[in-house]
Design a protein around this motif. Structure first.
Motif, PDB file in Angstrom:
ATOM      1  N   TYR A 380       0.864  -1.180   0.000  1.00 58.29           N
ATOM      2  CA  TYR A 380       0.000   0.000   0.000  1.00 58.29           C
ATOM      3  C   TYR A 380       0.898   1.226   0.000  1.00 58.29           C
ATOM      4  CZ  TYR A 380      -4.039   2.912   1.297  1.00 58.29           C
ATOM      5  OH  TYR A 380      -5.045   3.845   1.318  1.00 58.29           O
ATOM      6  N   ALA A 381       0.546   2.241  -0.788  1.00 60.57           N
ATOM      7  CA  ALA A 381       1.362   3.448  -0.887  1.00 60.57           C
ATOM      8  C   ALA A 381       0.539   4.674  -0.516  1.00 60.57           C
ATOM      9  CB  ALA A 381       1.924   3.597  -2.299  1.00 60.57           C
ATOM     10  N   VAL A 382       1.167   5.602   0.188  1.00 62.90           N
ATOM     11  CA  VAL A 382       0.521   6.845   0.610  1.00 62.90           C
ATOM     12  C   VAL A 382       1.387   8.017   0.162  1.00 62.90           C
ATOM     13  CG1 VAL A 382      -0.371   8.197   2.540  1.00 62.90           C
ATOM     14  CG2 VAL A 382      -0.443   5.681   2.636  1.00 62.90           C
ATOM     15  N   PHE A 383       0.762   8.971  -0.528  1.00 59.92           N
ATOM     16  CA  PHE A 383       1.456  10.168  -0.995  1.00 59.92           C
ATOM     17  C   PHE A 383       0.883  11.353  -0.216  1.00 59.92           C
ATOM     18  CE2 PHE A 383       1.403   6.955  -4.261  1.00 59.92           C
ATOM     19  CZ  PHE A 383       2.734   6.910  -4.681  1.00 59.92           C
ATOM     20  N   ASP A 384       1.638  11.840   0.759  1.00 57.98           N
ATOM     21  CA  ASP A 384       1.156  12.798   1.744  1.00 57.98           C
ATOM     22  C   ASP A 384       1.811  14.157   1.502  1.00 57.98           C
ATOM     23  OD1 ASP A 384       0.514  14.283   3.979  1.00 57.98           O
ATOM     24  OD2 ASP A 384       0.970  12.707   5.433  1.00 57.98           O
ATOM     25  N   ALA A 385       1.106  15.040   0.800  1.00 59.76           N
ATOM     26  CA  ALA A 385       1.641  16.377   0.518  1.00 59.76           C
ATOM     27  C   ALA A 385       1.641  17.248   1.752  1.00 59.76           C
ATOM     28  CB  ALA A 385       0.836  17.032  -0.600  1.00 59.76           C
ATOM     29  N   ASP A 386       0.712  17.049   2.675  1.00 58.87           N
ATOM     30  CA  ASP A 386       0.652  17.871   3.886  1.00 58.87           C
ATOM     31  C   ASP A 386       1.933  17.743   4.700  1.00 58.87           C
ATOM     32  OD1 ASP A 386      -1.837  18.731   3.223  1.00 58.87           O
ATOM     33  OD2 ASP A 386      -2.911  17.496   4.675  1.00 58.87           O
ATOM     34  N   SER A 387       2.432  16.521   4.832  1.00 53.03           N
ATOM     35  CA  SER A 387       3.634  16.274   5.640  1.00 53.03           C
ATOM     36  C   SER A 387       4.868  16.022   4.780  1.00 53.03           C
ATOM     37  CB  SER A 387       3.396  15.079   6.577  1.00 53.03           C
ATOM     38  OG  SER A 387       2.321  15.330   7.458  1.00 53.03           O
ATOM     39  N   ASN A 388       4.728  16.164   3.453  1.00 52.29           N
ATOM     40  CA  ASN A 388       5.842  16.004   2.520  1.00 52.29           C
ATOM     41  C   ASN A 388       6.545  14.665   2.727  1.00 52.29           C
ATOM     42  OD1 ASN A 388       7.280  17.104   0.315  1.00 52.29           O
ATOM     43  ND2 ASN A 388       8.970  17.714   1.645  1.00 52.29           N
ATOM     44  N   ARG A 389       5.762  13.589   2.637  1.00 51.42           N
ATOM     45  CA  ARG A 389       6.295  12.265   2.911  1.00 51.42           C
ATOM     46  C   ARG A 389       5.565  11.214   2.072  1.00 51.42           C
ATOM     47  NH1 ARG A 389       3.685  10.975   8.947  1.00 51.42           N
ATOM     48  NH2 ARG A 389       1.489  11.175   8.289  1.00 51.42           N
ATOM     49  N   VAL A 390       6.190  10.047   1.996  1.00 52.59           N
ATOM     50  CA  VAL A 390       5.613   8.889   1.307  1.00 52.59           C
ATOM     51  C   VAL A 390       5.502   7.768   2.333  1.00 52.59           C
ATOM     52  CG1 VAL A 390       5.939   7.150  -0.503  1.00 52.59           C
ATOM     53  CG2 VAL A 390       6.551   9.547  -0.935  1.00 52.59           C
ATOM     54  N   GLY A 391       4.387   7.051   2.312  1.00 52.13           N
ATOM     55  CA  GLY A 391       4.195   5.931   3.216  1.00 52.13           C
ATOM     56  C   GLY A 391       4.049   4.622   2.466  1.00 52.13           C
ATOM     57  N   LEU A 392       4.511   3.548   3.084  1.00 51.54           N
ATOM     58  CA  LEU A 392       4.366   2.207   2.525  1.00 51.54           C
ATOM     59  C   LEU A 392       3.934   1.262   3.640  1.00 51.54           C
ATOM     60  CD1 LEU A 392       7.612   2.059   0.348  1.00 51.54           C
ATOM     61  CD2 LEU A 392       5.272   2.235  -0.529  1.00 51.54           C
ATOM     62  N   ALA A 393       3.087   0.295   3.277  1.00 46.48           N
ATOM     63  CA  ALA A 393       2.625  -0.679   4.266  1.00 46.48           C
ATOM     64  C   ALA A 393       2.417  -2.021   3.596  1.00 46.48           C
ATOM     65  CB  ALA A 393       1.328  -0.205   4.926  1.00 46.48           C
ATOM     66  N   TYR A 394       2.498  -3.063   4.400  1.00 47.93           N
ATOM     67  CA  TYR A 394       2.255  -4.419   3.919  1.00 47.93           C
ATOM     68  C   TYR A 394       0.763  -4.610   3.610  1.00 47.93           C
ATOM     69  CZ  TYR A 394       6.934  -6.008   5.324  1.00 47.93           C
ATOM     70  OH  TYR A 394       8.296  -6.186   5.430  1.00 47.93           O
ATOM     71  N   THR A 395       0.473  -5.537   2.707  1.00 53.65           N
ATOM     72  CA  THR A 395      -0.900  -5.903   2.383  1.00 53.65           C
ATOM     73  C   THR A 395      -1.019  -7.422   2.350  1.00 53.65           C
ATOM     74  OG1 THR A 395      -0.701  -6.130  -0.034  1.00 53.65           O
ATOM     75  CG2 THR A 395      -0.960  -3.884   0.849  1.00 53.65           C
ATOM     76  N   GLU A 396      -2.200  -7.889   2.091  1.00 51.32           N
ATOM     77  CA  GLU A 396      -2.398  -9.339   1.976  1.00 51.32           C
ATOM     78  C   GLU A 396      -1.695  -9.911   0.757  1.00 51.32           C
ATOM     79  OE1 GLU A 396      -6.406 -10.546   0.457  1.00 51.32           O
ATOM     80  OE2 GLU A 396      -6.868  -8.432   0.812  1.00 51.32           O
ATOM     81  N   HIS A 397      -1.250  -9.047  -0.153  1.00 47.21           N
ATOM     82  CA  HIS A 397      -0.572  -9.507  -1.366  1.00 47.21           C
ATOM     83  C   HIS A 397       0.940  -9.451  -1.261  1.00 47.21           C
ATOM     84  CE1 HIS A 397      -4.522  -9.233  -3.183  1.00 47.21           C
ATOM     85  NE2 HIS A 397      -4.599  -7.971  -2.844  1.00 47.21           N
ATOM     86  N   THR A 398       1.474  -9.015  -0.126  1.00 54.24           N
ATOM     87  CA  THR A 398       2.920  -8.788  -0.033  1.00 54.24           C
ATOM     88  C   THR A 398       3.704 -10.067  -0.255  1.00 54.24           C
ATOM     89  OG1 THR A 398       2.644  -6.908   1.462  1.00 54.24           O
ATOM     90  CG2 THR A 398       4.786  -7.993   1.459  1.00 54.24           C
ATOM     91  N   PHE A 399       3.298 -11.147   0.363  1.00 50.07           N
ATOM     92  CA  PHE A 399       4.024 -12.415   0.207  1.00 50.07           C
ATOM     93  C   PHE A 399       3.067 -13.465  -0.324  1.00 50.07           C
ATOM     94  CE2 PHE A 399       6.330 -10.202   3.631  1.00 50.07           C
ATOM     95  CZ  PHE A 399       7.556 -10.088   2.990  1.00 50.07           C
ATOM     96  N   THR A 400       3.375 -13.959  -1.500  1.00 50.61           N
ATOM     97  CA  THR A 400       2.556 -14.981  -2.134  1.00 50.61           C
ATOM     98  C   THR A 400       3.457 -16.062  -2.696  1.00 50.61           C
ATOM     99  OG1 THR A 400       2.576 -13.715  -4.196  1.00 50.61           O
ATOM    100  CG2 THR A 400       0.695 -13.380  -2.730  1.00 50.61           C
ATOM    101  N   THR A 401       2.857 -17.167  -3.067  1.00 50.28           N
ATOM    102  CA  THR A 401       3.614 -18.277  -3.634  1.00 50.28           C
ATOM    103  C   THR A 401       3.602 -18.174  -5.140  1.00 50.28           C
ATOM    104  OG1 THR A 401       3.050 -19.705  -1.773  1.00 50.28           O
ATOM    105  CG2 THR A 401       3.821 -20.786  -3.795  1.00 50.28           C
ATOM    106  N   TYR A 402       4.793 -18.220  -5.754  1.00 50.73           N
ATOM    107  CA  TYR A 402       4.887 -18.130  -7.209  1.00 50.73           C
ATOM    108  C   TYR A 402       4.799 -19.509  -7.836  1.00 50.73           C
ATOM    109  CZ  TYR A 402       6.477 -17.369 -11.925  1.00 50.73           C
ATOM    110  OH  TYR A 402       6.549 -17.348 -13.295  1.00 50.73           O
ATOM    111  N   THR A 403       3.913 -19.638  -8.818  1.00 51.07           N
ATOM    112  CA  THR A 403       3.792 -20.885  -9.577  1.00 51.07           C
ATOM    113  C   THR A 403       4.082 -20.563 -11.046  1.00 51.07           C
ATOM    114  OG1 THR A 403       2.098 -21.701  -8.063  1.00 51.07           O
ATOM    115  CG2 THR A 403       2.296 -22.791 -10.215  1.00 51.07           C
ATOM    116  N   PRO A 404       5.178 -21.093 -11.606  1.00 48.16           N
ATOM    117  CA  PRO A 404       5.510 -20.794 -13.006  1.00 48.16           C
ATOM    118  C   PRO A 404       4.408 -21.196 -13.957  1.00 48.16           C
ATOM    119  CG  PRO A 404       7.343 -21.890 -11.885  1.00 48.16           C
ATOM    120  CD  PRO A 404       6.162 -21.984 -10.978  1.00 48.16           C
TER     121      PRO A 404
END
Length: 404
Positions: A380-404
Motif C-alpha cells: 500500500y502506498a501513501v502520498f502525503d503532501a501535507d507532511s511532505n512524505r511517502v508511506g508504505l505498508a504491507y498488504t495481503e498480497h505482499t508475500f505470495t507463492t509463485y507458480t511458473p
C-alpha cells in the motif's frame, strides 16, 4: 506518464457511497490485454526515467482504477455538466490533468477557456492543446469546480486512454502553460483540499497482482487512507531533498540486498515512487549486481526485460529494500511475470521474464531507482503532501507463492 502504445479502454465498476464521515469505496479492475502489448515497455519505462531526471529545472473518497493489460492503471473521471467520462492514467510522476487523446473533450456550460495554450512532454509522449477550467467529478458527490483541464489537440503515445489525471507535486506544472509560463496549475488534489472536499492532501493507492484479465482488485483514496487495504503500520519516510528525485515523490532507500549475501544498493540513495512506471528500475550498476546474483539471468534484447532460466526460478531470493528502518521485500512472485501472462504481454510463451530492470544510467545522478507499479501491487502506498512524505505498508498480497 508511462507512454505505452495500444492501451485498451477501461472497464468501469459501480460506485458505492458509504457515509459523510467515511469515503467512497470503489474497486480497481483488471482488463484483458492485446497480443503485443509489451512492445517497447522497458524502453518506455527507461525513457520516462530519463525524462524525470532531466525535467526538474472533508472526507476521503475512494475511486476505482483499471489495470490495463497488467501494465498501467487508469481511473474514470467525469468532466463537464452533464459529465463526459474519461479513462485517465493515474500518474504520480506528473501533475497536469488533461483529456482528449481518446474520447474528445466535450465542452458544456461549465467549460471556461483560460486563453492559455498547454504543452507537456512525457518520457516517450506528449500532448498540446488549450487549457480550460471545468467541473471534474472523481466520484458521485465528489465534484471539483474550476479545475484546470487540458484539451489535447495534438498528442503521441496515448492510444487506448483518454489522458492523465496528474497527482504529482504541483511544481511539475511549471512551464506547461503559454503565455503564462511561470504559473503553477493547481492539481485535483490541491483543488479538492481548497474547496473543502477533503481535509488532508493525501492520496492512498492500493494496487494488487492480476488474477484474471478483468480483476476488480484495488482502490485510490483521495484525501486519506483506507485502513482495510493494508496490514500493520504504515512506514513513512520524508520526500528526499536530493535533486532531481525531490521534485517528485522521491524517497531515499538506505540499502538493498538480494537474499542475505548480495548487496545491490550499498549506501543511501535517492529515487522515486511512481504509479506511471510499470517496472522496478535500478541504476545500471545496481541492476548489474542483481542480475549477476541470479544464475543464467540475462537481458533479452528483443524485449529489454530480464530472462531467468527455468532451473533458476525456484532459487530466486528476495530483493530487500530498507526504507526508513523497515524492510520491504519483493519475493519471487513480485520479481517475475507469471508465464501464463506472457502471451498477453507479447512475450515468448515459455520463457520466464522479470519485472526488475535497468534504469539506463549509473548511480550517483540523484535519481537512482524507480519503484513502479509492480512493487506497489505488493504494498500500500501513501502520498502525503501535507507532511511532505511517502508511506508504505504491507498488504495481503505482499508475500505470495509463485507458480511458473
Amino acid at each position: 506518464m508511462q507512454s505505452f502504445a495500444a492501451l485498451l479502454c477501461a472497464v468501469l465498476t459501480t460506485v458505492t457511497y458509504v457515509s459523510a464521515s467515511s469515503f467512497f469505496r470503489m474497486p480497481l479492475t483488471k482488463l484483458a490485454s492485446p497480443s503485443s502489448y509489451l512492445a517497447g515497455l522497458p524502453d518506455a519505462d527507461r525513457a520516462r526515467a530519463a525524462f524525470l531526471k532531466n525535467f526538474a529545472s472533508g472526507s476521503p473518497a475512494t475511486v476505482p482504477a483499471s489495470n490495463l493489460a497488467y501494465v498501467q492503471y487508469t481511473t474514470s473521471v467525469g468532466v463537464g455538466s452533464p459529465p463526459t467520462y474519461y479513462n485517465l492514467v493515474v500518474d504520480t510522476g506528473s501533475s497536469n490533468t488533461f483529456v482528449g487523446t481518446g474520447t474528445k473533450y466535450v465542452q458544456t456550460s461549465t467549460s471556461i477557456f483560460t486563453g492559455e495554450d498547454v504543452n507537456v512532454t512525457y518520457g516517450t509522449g506528449y500532448f498540446s492543446g488549450f487549457e480550460y477550467l471545468d467541473q471534474v467529478m472523481l466520484a458521485p458527490g465528489f465534484v471539483i469546480t474550476n479545475q484546470s483541464i487540458g484539451d489535447a489537440l495534438s498528442y503521441a503515445d496515448f492510444e487506448g486512454v483518454d489522458g492523465i489525471v496528474g497527482v504529482g507535486p504541483v511544481i511539475l506544472t511549471e512551464g506547461t502553460l503559454s503565455p503564462s509560463t511561470n504559473e503553477l496549475i493547481p492539481t485535483v488534489m490541491n483543488n479538492a483540499l481548497s474547496q473543502g472536499l477533503i481535509t488532508e492532501e493525501v492520496l492512498g493507492v492500493s494496487f494488487a497482482p492480476a488474477t484474471s484479465y478483468n480483476d476488480t482488485n484495488g482502490a485510490l483514496t483521495y484525501g486519506g487512507i483506507d485502513s482495510s487495504l493494508y496490514t500493520g503500520e504504515i512506514t513513512y519516510t520524508p520526500v528526499t531533498p536530493t535533486y532531481p528525485a525531490g521534485y517528485y515523490w522521491g524517497i531515499n532507500i538506505t540499502d538493498a540486498t538480494y537474499g542475505s549475501a548480495v548487496t545491490v544498493i550499498p549506501t543511501s540513495t535517492a529515487g522515486i515512487v511512481d504509479t506511471g512506471t510499470t517496472l522496478v528500475l535500478l541504476a545500471d550498476d545496481f541492476f548489474e549486481s542483481y542480475l549477476r546474483a541470479i544464475p543464467g539471468a540475462k537481458i533479452d534484447p528483443s524485449t529489454g526485460l530480464m530472462t531467468v532460466p527455468a532451473t533458476s526460478v525456484s532459487e530466486i531470493q528476495t530483493l530487500n529494500f530498507t526504507i526508513d528502518g523497515t524492510i520491504f521485500s519483493m519475493d519471487a512472485a513480485a520479481q517475475l511475470i507469471p508465464i501464463d501472462q506472457n502471451t498477453a504481454w507479447g512475450l515468448s510463451k515459455n520463457k520466464q521474464y522479470g519485472v526488475v530492470s535497468y534504469l539506463g544510467t549509473n548511480s550517483g545522478e540523484g535519481l537512482d531507482f524507480i519503484i513502479g507499479q509492480k512493487f506497489m501491487e505488493k504494498y500500500y502506498a501513501v502520498f502525503d503532501a501535507d507532511s511532505n512524505r511517502v508511506g508504505l505498508a504491507y498488504t495481503e498480497h505482499t508475500f505470495t507463492t509463485y507458480t511458473p
